[in-house]
Scaffold this active site. Sequence first.
Site, short mmCIF file in Angstrom:
data_model
loop_
_atom_site.label_atom_id
_atom_site.label_comp_id
_atom_site.label_asym_id
_atom_site.label_seq_id
_atom_site.Cartn_x
_atom_site.Cartn_y
_atom_site.Cartn_z
N ASN A 45 0.85 -1.23 0.07
CA ASN A 45 0.12 0.15 -0.25
C ASN A 45 0.78 1.23 0.03
O ASN A 45 0.40 2.23 -0.67
CB ASN A 45 -1.06 -0.06 1.28
CG ASN A 45 -0.41 0.16 2.69
OD1 ASN A 45 0.66 -0.44 2.65
ND2 ASN A 45 -0.94 0.44 3.38
N LYS A 65 12.73 -7.06 0.93
CA LYS A 65 12.06 -7.49 -0.06
C LYS A 65 10.72 -6.75 -0.32
O LYS A 65 9.90 -6.66 0.68
CB LYS A 65 11.65 -8.85 0.23
CG LYS A 65 11.05 -9.68 -0.86
CD LYS A 65 10.16 -10.89 -0.41
CE LYS A 65 9.01 -10.65 0.01
NZ LYS A 65 7.89 -9.96 -0.80
N GLU A 105 4.53 -4.56 11.81
CA GLU A 105 3.57 -3.59 11.43
C GLU A 105 2.50 -4.33 10.73
O GLU A 105 2.61 -4.55 9.75
CB GLU A 105 4.04 -2.37 10.65
CG GLU A 105 5.24 -1.66 11.48
CD GLU A 105 4.60 -0.78 12.67
OE1 GLU A 105 3.28 -0.78 12.83
OE2 GLU A 105 5.38 0.08 13.06
N CYS A 163 -3.40 0.64 6.85
CA CYS A 163 -3.30 -0.07 7.91
C CYS A 163 -4.17 0.39 8.91
O CYS A 163 -4.70 -0.14 9.59
CB CYS A 163 -2.14 -0.75 8.20
SG CYS A 163 -0.95 0.88 8.38
N GLU A 218 7.91 2.01 15.02
CA GLU A 218 8.67 2.62 13.84
C GLU A 218 8.64 4.22 13.98
O GLU A 218 7.77 4.53 14.86
CB GLU A 218 7.89 2.35 12.30
CG GLU A 218 8.27 0.78 12.18
CD GLU A 218 7.96 0.40 10.54
OE1 GLU A 218 7.01 0.90 10.08
OE2 GLU A 218 9.11 -0.12 9.81
P1 NAD Z 1 0.90 -9.59 3.29
O1 NAD Z 1 0.80 -10.20 4.73
O2 NAD Z 1 0.01 -10.47 2.17
O3 NAD Z 1 2.23 -9.67 2.70
C1 NAD Z 1 3.25 -8.66 3.24
C2 NAD Z 1 4.51 -8.97 2.75
O4 NAD Z 1 5.00 -10.27 3.38
C3 NAD Z 1 4.87 -9.22 1.30
O5 NAD Z 1 5.90 -8.77 0.88
C4 NAD Z 1 4.77 -10.65 1.16
O6 NAD Z 1 5.33 -11.17 -0.14
C5 NAD Z 1 5.46 -11.24 2.55
N1 NAD Z 1 5.23 -12.54 2.72
C6 NAD Z 1 4.23 -13.24 2.67
N2 NAD Z 1 4.18 -14.41 3.16
C7 NAD Z 1 5.42 -14.44 3.81
C8 NAD Z 1 5.89 -15.37 4.59
N3 NAD Z 1 5.56 -16.72 4.92
N4 NAD Z 1 7.48 -14.95 5.28
C9 NAD Z 1 7.94 -13.87 4.91
N5 NAD Z 1 7.23 -12.85 3.95
C10 NAD Z 1 6.17 -13.26 3.53
O7 NAD Z 1 0.40 -8.23 3.20
P2 NAD Z 1 -0.35 -7.32 2.06
O8 NAD Z 1 -1.34 -7.77 1.52
O9 NAD Z 1 1.27 -6.97 1.03
O10 NAD Z 1 -0.31 -5.84 2.70
C11 NAD Z 1 -1.64 -5.46 3.23
C12 NAD Z 1 -1.58 -5.71 4.77
O11 NAD Z 1 -0.41 -4.93 5.30
C13 NAD Z 1 -2.95 -5.37 5.42
O12 NAD Z 1 -3.06 -6.28 6.46
C14 NAD Z 1 -2.20 -3.98 6.31
O13 NAD Z 1 -3.22 -3.74 7.30
C15 NAD Z 1 -0.92 -4.25 6.64
N6 NAD Z 1 -0.17 -2.93 6.66
C16 NAD Z 1 0.37 -2.73 7.87
C17 NAD Z 1 1.28 -1.59 8.03
C18 NAD Z 1 1.41 -1.20 9.70
O14 NAD Z 1 2.22 -0.17 9.53
N7 NAD Z 1 0.67 -1.72 10.50
C19 NAD Z 1 1.18 -0.80 7.28
C20 NAD Z 1 0.80 -1.14 5.76
C21 NAD Z 1 0.01 -2.38 5.60
#
Ligand code: NAD
Length: 483
Positions: free
Chosen positions: A152, A175, A249, A283, A457
Amino acid sequence: MKAQPKASHFVNGDWLEDTAGAPIEVIYPGTGEVIARLHAATPAVLEAAIAGAVAAQADWGRRRPIERARVLMKAVEIIRARGEELALLETLDTGKPIQETRVADWPSGADALEYFAGLAPTVTGETIPLGGDFAYTIREPLGVCAGIGAWNYPSQIACWKAAPALALGNAMVFKPSEVTPLGALKLAEILIEAGMPAGLFNVVQGRGAVGAALATDSRIAKVSLTGSVPTGAKVYAAAAAGMKHVTMELGGKSPLIVFDDADLDSAVGAAMLGNFYSSGQICSNGTRVFVQRSVKEAFLSRLAARTAKIVAGDPLAEDTQFGPLVSAAQHEKVLGYIERAKAEGARLVCGGSAGNEGPLFVQPTVFADVTDTMTLAREEVFGPVMAVLDFETEEEVIARANGTEFGLAAGVFTADLARGHRVIGQLAAGTCWINAYNLTPVEMPFGAVKASGLGRENSRAAVEHYTQVKAVYVGTGPVDSPY
Ligand code: NAD
């Protein structure tokens, strides 16, 4: 192709390709057109990135902090000078309106680099008098940190992780999300141009398996993930097996509480920002809007009137305020939540369908009369869907706001500041606002409690998460030994 980088990865100060890696197609969500074709990192690419980072960190961690700061400040200058070009790339990568990416994404990343460049030289240990003998502490870098990003805010996330890591003497292997892989590559290129030694900030592409390989490698000292709660649980468990530091996060379902004495126009504006900015893909969004019953209808009518005026359209057009969702998968998921909210009996106030501006648009949507047990009040949608719930008393709304596994953010609107502080004091959330929403200046800690994550952060608080304390006892007399 519109945004094809020179290669998929940036490792040891240079572009790196390995076409043996699984293909990754990057689409521009505004039209669905393919704008770049990349490959996921192979074991050879990962090995080059991690080994390079280990080698580069040994020297970087020993340098004067002010020297490290100078490099980061130069990068800030380059980012600001190239603001328009970077905003354009961010819009192509994410589909967010250029209006947003000009002011939010890279500008926030540059702030983080500037802040931690300034902070690093002030990070010191302490001296502990022990009656003749004494001890002192040193804040040392952790070593090589892995950063794993969500889609995002791809460039902001890369900067928010790289800035404290690098300023405090660590190296990073980052990554990006496979959905938005382009911005982090720019950051790597800019850092080299700013004079950063090769190997300190490496970008490797890939899906979950590449992230998992980083989280389990014994040379990685820390994993900082921005992603969903289920991914967080997996990555935290993998890191725990190697006794690694973590920052998590994760997602949220944050409450935004509007009391009847609030400035209603500000509360409506904040609820819209906290649900529709970036098409709701934030998020910390206040996706459960609790409105005190006596002002509920007034709130809803102003909200519907203002929502109707939102300008949706081509993300590259100057006047567009609202863009598409990032991917077909997210589009389908969000429309599924809308249908479920209708089926579970929530009242549709506005929106409620796919938008007709392009293949991935969803209308800004508001549901009223949402109850705590409906799916819309319990699960993170990550799209432009606001749930309005109503309440009578302060005590009741606090209990209901806290009735969730999540704990990322919370907001309160009221003219009674004593009540504002009292209510915020009882909400289980890491990042809170009173009479504001979703502002995340770098000077303020950002993070979560409960299932939404841990670690912080930004701000001084991040120093704790990118350094470790070494304690040194200094004897000043003969050793007193019973033997
Ligand atoms: P996601 O959990 O699908 O993926 C996040 C990252 O993790 C990607 O780079 C993905 O390739 C990687 N990943 C997936 N499986 C993994 C594993 N087993 N081991 C290591 N890495 C792995 O999330 P998304 O769909 O990319 O993003 C949306 C989510 O992120 C929402 O839930 C949102 O709330 C959250 N988010 C949180 C914050 C925050 O600061 N709290 C900020 C932005 C987004």
